[in-house]
Scaffold this active site. Structure first.
Site, mmCIF file in Angstrom:
data_model
loop_
_atom_site.group_PDB
_atom_site.id
_atom_site.type_symbol
_atom_site.label_atom_id
_atom_site.label_comp_id
_atom_site.label_asym_id
_atom_site.label_seq_id
_atom_site.Cartn_x
_atom_site.Cartn_y
_atom_site.Cartn_z
ATOM 1 N N HIS A 6 -7.493 -15.503 -7.718
ATOM 2 C CA HIS A 6 -6.271 -14.430 -7.836
ATOM 3 C C HIS A 6 -4.895 -14.854 -7.978
ATOM 4 O O HIS A 6 -4.117 -13.817 -8.072
ATOM 5 C CB HIS A 6 -6.895 -13.205 -7.246
ATOM 6 C CG HIS A 6 -8.142 -12.849 -6.995
ATOM 7 N ND1 HIS A 6 -9.108 -13.225 -6.233
ATOM 8 C CD2 HIS A 6 -8.862 -12.286 -8.161
ATOM 9 C CE1 HIS A 6 -10.341 -12.850 -6.704
ATOM 10 N NE2 HIS A 6 -10.178 -12.096 -7.585
ATOM 11 N N GLY A 21 1.651 -1.653 -3.099
ATOM 12 C CA GLY A 21 0.760 -1.578 -4.143
ATOM 13 C C GLY A 21 0.910 -1.940 -5.543
ATOM 14 O O GLY A 21 0.134 -2.643 -6.267
ATOM 15 N N ARG A 25 6.855 -2.919 -7.996
ATOM 16 C CA ARG A 25 7.535 -2.418 -6.964
ATOM 17 C C ARG A 25 7.813 -3.808 -6.063
ATOM 18 O O ARG A 25 9.045 -3.984 -5.750
ATOM 19 C CB ARG A 25 6.727 -1.706 -6.008
ATOM 20 C CG ARG A 25 7.278 -1.385 -4.854
ATOM 21 C CD ARG A 25 8.800 -0.422 -4.982
ATOM 22 N NE ARG A 25 8.241 0.905 -5.327
ATOM 23 C CZ ARG A 25 9.162 1.904 -5.332
ATOM 24 N NH1 ARG A 25 10.101 1.846 -4.678
ATOM 25 N NH2 ARG A 25 8.572 3.027 -5.845
ATOM 26 N N ARG A 44 -3.541 -11.903 -13.438
ATOM 27 C CA ARG A 44 -3.712 -10.423 -13.520
ATOM 28 C C ARG A 44 -2.380 -9.580 -13.619
ATOM 29 O O ARG A 44 -2.390 -8.360 -13.280
ATOM 30 C CB ARG A 44 -4.676 -10.040 -12.626
ATOM 31 C CG ARG A 44 -6.185 -10.469 -12.924
ATOM 32 C CD ARG A 44 -7.009 -10.106 -11.873
ATOM 33 N NE ARG A 44 -8.274 -10.577 -12.141
ATOM 34 C CZ ARG A 44 -9.320 -9.981 -12.676
ATOM 35 N NH1 ARG A 44 -9.140 -8.442 -12.778
ATOM 36 N NH2 ARG A 44 -10.526 -10.299 -12.808
ATOM 37 N N ARG A 88 1.862 -4.047 4.774
ATOM 38 C CA ARG A 88 1.891 -3.067 3.748
ATOM 39 C C ARG A 88 2.817 -2.322 3.789
ATOM 40 O O ARG A 88 3.167 -1.538 4.805
ATOM 41 C CB ARG A 88 0.402 -2.431 3.746
ATOM 42 C CG ARG A 88 0.234 -1.057 2.879
ATOM 43 C CD ARG A 88 -1.190 -0.882 2.603
ATOM 44 N NE ARG A 88 -1.277 0.608 2.323
ATOM 45 C CZ ARG A 88 -0.660 1.110 1.081
ATOM 46 N NH1 ARG A 88 0.025 0.341 0.077
ATOM 47 N NH2 ARG A 88 -0.793 2.364 0.889
ATOM 48 N N ILE A 89 3.477 -1.859 2.583
ATOM 49 C CA ILE A 89 4.461 -0.776 2.408
ATOM 50 C C ILE A 89 4.168 0.028 1.349
ATOM 51 O O ILE A 89 3.740 -0.266 -0.001
ATOM 52 C CB ILE A 89 5.755 -1.355 2.272
ATOM 53 C CG1 ILE A 89 5.981 -2.472 1.251
ATOM 54 C CG2 ILE A 89 6.546 -1.956 3.394
ATOM 55 C CD1 ILE A 89 7.232 -2.978 0.938
ATOM 56 N N GLY A 90 3.777 1.302 1.696
ATOM 57 C CA GLY A 90 3.321 2.065 0.630
ATOM 58 C C GLY A 90 3.673 3.645 0.853
ATOM 59 O O GLY A 90 4.399 3.934 1.369
ATOM 60 N N SER A 91 2.801 4.544 0.079
ATOM 61 C CA SER A 91 3.118 6.038 0.317
ATOM 62 C C SER A 91 1.801 6.574 0.903
ATOM 63 O O SER A 91 0.524 5.820 0.873
ATOM 64 C CB SER A 91 3.387 6.598 -0.897
ATOM 65 O OG SER A 91 2.369 6.416 -1.894
ATOM 66 N N MET A 181 -5.026 4.361 1.101
ATOM 67 C CA MET A 181 -6.183 3.796 0.534
ATOM 68 C C MET A 181 -6.355 2.312 0.855
ATOM 69 O O MET A 181 -7.464 1.752 0.193
ATOM 70 C CB MET A 181 -6.346 3.999 -1.116
ATOM 71 C CG MET A 181 -6.052 5.481 -1.242
ATOM 72 S SD MET A 181 -6.557 6.110 -3.073
ATOM 73 C CE MET A 181 -8.243 5.601 -3.201
ATOM 74 N N GLU A 182 -5.668 1.761 1.613
ATOM 75 C CA GLU A 182 -5.745 0.063 1.810
ATOM 76 C C GLU A 182 -5.742 -0.348 3.043
ATOM 77 O O GLU A 182 -6.357 -1.350 3.606
ATOM 78 C CB GLU A 182 -4.691 -0.395 1.218
ATOM 79 C CG GLU A 182 -4.542 -0.499 -0.318
ATOM 80 C CD GLU A 182 -4.001 0.978 -1.025
ATOM 81 O OE1 GLU A 182 -3.268 1.515 -0.002
ATOM 82 O OE2 GLU A 182 -4.236 1.358 -2.098
ATOM 83 N N SER A 204 4.791 10.767 0.630
ATOM 84 C CA SER A 204 5.070 11.135 -0.670
ATOM 85 C C SER A 204 4.438 12.526 -1.291
ATOM 86 O O SER A 204 4.964 13.239 -1.965
ATOM 87 C CB SER A 204 4.235 10.257 -1.773
ATOM 88 O OG SER A 204 2.821 10.171 -1.841
ATOM 89 N N ASP A 205 3.461 13.126 -0.389
ATOM 90 C CA ASP A 205 2.845 14.241 -0.785
ATOM 91 C C ASP A 205 2.316 14.790 0.717
ATOM 92 O O ASP A 205 2.117 14.028 1.688
ATOM 93 C CB ASP A 205 2.034 14.351 -1.722
ATOM 94 C CG ASP A 205 0.878 13.342 -1.578
ATOM 95 O OD1 ASP A 205 1.259 12.012 -1.757
ATOM 96 O OD2 ASP A 205 -0.141 13.734 -1.133
ATOM 97 N N ARG A 218 11.865 9.560 -3.939
ATOM 98 C CA ARG A 218 11.050 8.641 -3.279
ATOM 99 C C ARG A 218 11.647 7.102 -3.137
ATOM 100 O O ARG A 218 11.697 6.230 -2.158
ATOM 101 C CB ARG A 218 9.607 8.262 -4.201
ATOM 102 C CG ARG A 218 8.718 9.222 -3.919
ATOM 103 C CD ARG A 218 7.283 8.825 -4.268
ATOM 104 N NE ARG A 218 7.293 8.735 -5.682
ATOM 105 C CZ ARG A 218 6.985 9.667 -6.267
ATOM 106 N NH1 ARG A 218 6.646 10.832 -5.974
ATOM 107 N NH2 ARG A 218 6.775 9.357 -7.756
HETATM 108 N N1 HPA Z 1 -4.419 10.122 -1.011
HETATM 109 C C1 HPA Z 1 -4.630 9.062 -0.996
HETATM 110 N N2 HPA Z 1 -3.685 8.189 -0.989
HETATM 111 C C2 HPA Z 1 -2.313 8.614 -1.225
HETATM 112 C C3 HPA Z 1 -2.198 10.105 -1.171
HETATM 113 C C4 HPA Z 1 -3.101 10.743 -1.055
HETATM 114 O O1 HPA Z 1 -3.162 12.033 -1.213
HETATM 115 N N3 HPA Z 1 -0.738 10.001 -1.360
HETATM 116 C C5 HPA Z 1 -0.261 8.820 -1.253
HETATM 117 N N4 HPA Z 1 -1.153 7.898 -1.106
#
Ligand code: HPA
Length: 235
Positions: A6, A21, A25, A44, A88-91, A181-182, A204-205, A218
């Site tokens: 990979h 992710g 980005r 990939r 890891r940097i994410g939302s 999710m990670e 983010s939510d 964001r």
């Molecule tokens: N669920 C899973 N992963 C996420 C979410 C969520 O609501 N928002 C940002 N990453």
């Protein structure tokens, strides 16, 4: 340099690597925040770059979505390319009142509904945790920068859409701050190899209020988080 299935490195990979992710980005981070960035991977389209931050080498690469994706990339980065600090940097989606949009959540530990831990064949349940050293460093920086952080337990879910309507409630009942999710896969992979990992996320939510951020907003929150993550290369 040797290649894995990979990653086919066209340039060196630094010991500290940031893992958003989204590979685009990663490109944006390299172009915006790193000096002298060169691309090291394109397999990939999982773009990876190495540059410097205030003179210290730093890499950044997409991790993809979900535990299988981040875990295979981090395994190769650690075992084949010598990465020692994986961030890891994410939302994330907030799961508690008081965890507000644009706050930064730091995953002290990461629960999961994934079967990933089964491979370690432990006589019980394993609790994947972040490097305390990295948590402390981020917290200190966040205080200096006036950024609101929440440190605690998160959920790394294999499911974004849940058939079971009580799924979120049951995790919320256990005090889970946020869902992504990670990180559980990253933390376990790092622990098994004896290296450091950390997951940090902008909210983010909110699963509590139903509010969501706009793409433009964001961007600003993301910049704040980068200013917390990049100095980790220097400790
Ligand atoms: N669920 C899973 N992963 C996420 C979410 C969520 O609501 N928002 C940002 N990453």
């Amino acid at each position: 340099m040797k290649a894995t299935p990979h990653i086919d490195p066209q340039a060196p990979i630094a010991e500290t690597i940031l893992l958003p992710g989204d590979p685009l980005r990663a490109k944006f981070i390299a172009e915006t925040y790193l000096e002298d960035a060169v691309q090291f991977n394109s397999v990939r389209n999982m773009l990876g770059f190495t540059g410097t931050y205030q003179g210290t080498p730093v890499s950044v690469m997409g991790s993809g979505m979900g535990i299988p994706s981040i875990s295979l990339y981090s395994w190769e980065l650690i075992h084949v390319f010598g990465c020692k600090k994986l961030i890891r940097i994410g939302s994330c989606g907030a799961m508690q009142p008081g965890v507000n949009l644009y706050d930064v959540v730091i995953g002290q530990a990461a629960c999961s509904n994934s079967a990933f831990m089964d491979q370690y064949d432990l006589p019980g349940t394993y609790a994947p945790i972040a490097s305390y050293r990295l948590i402390e460093a981020v917290r200190r920086r966040a205080e200096e920068n006036g950024v609101t952080t929440h440190v605690g337990n998160i959920l790394s879910s294999d499911t974004f859409y849940n058939a079971d309507e009580t799924f979120n409630e049951r995790w919320q009942r256990m005090g889970i701050l946020a869902v992504e999710m990670e990180s559980a896969g990253l933390y376990a992979t790092a622990a098994h190899a004896g290296v450091e990992a950390l997951g940090m996320f902008t909210v983010s939510d909110s699963l509590v209020t139903g509010e969501a951020t706009t793409a433009k907003e964001r961007e600003t929150a993301f910049t704040q988080m980068m200013e917390l993550a990049l100095p980790l290369a220097q400790i």
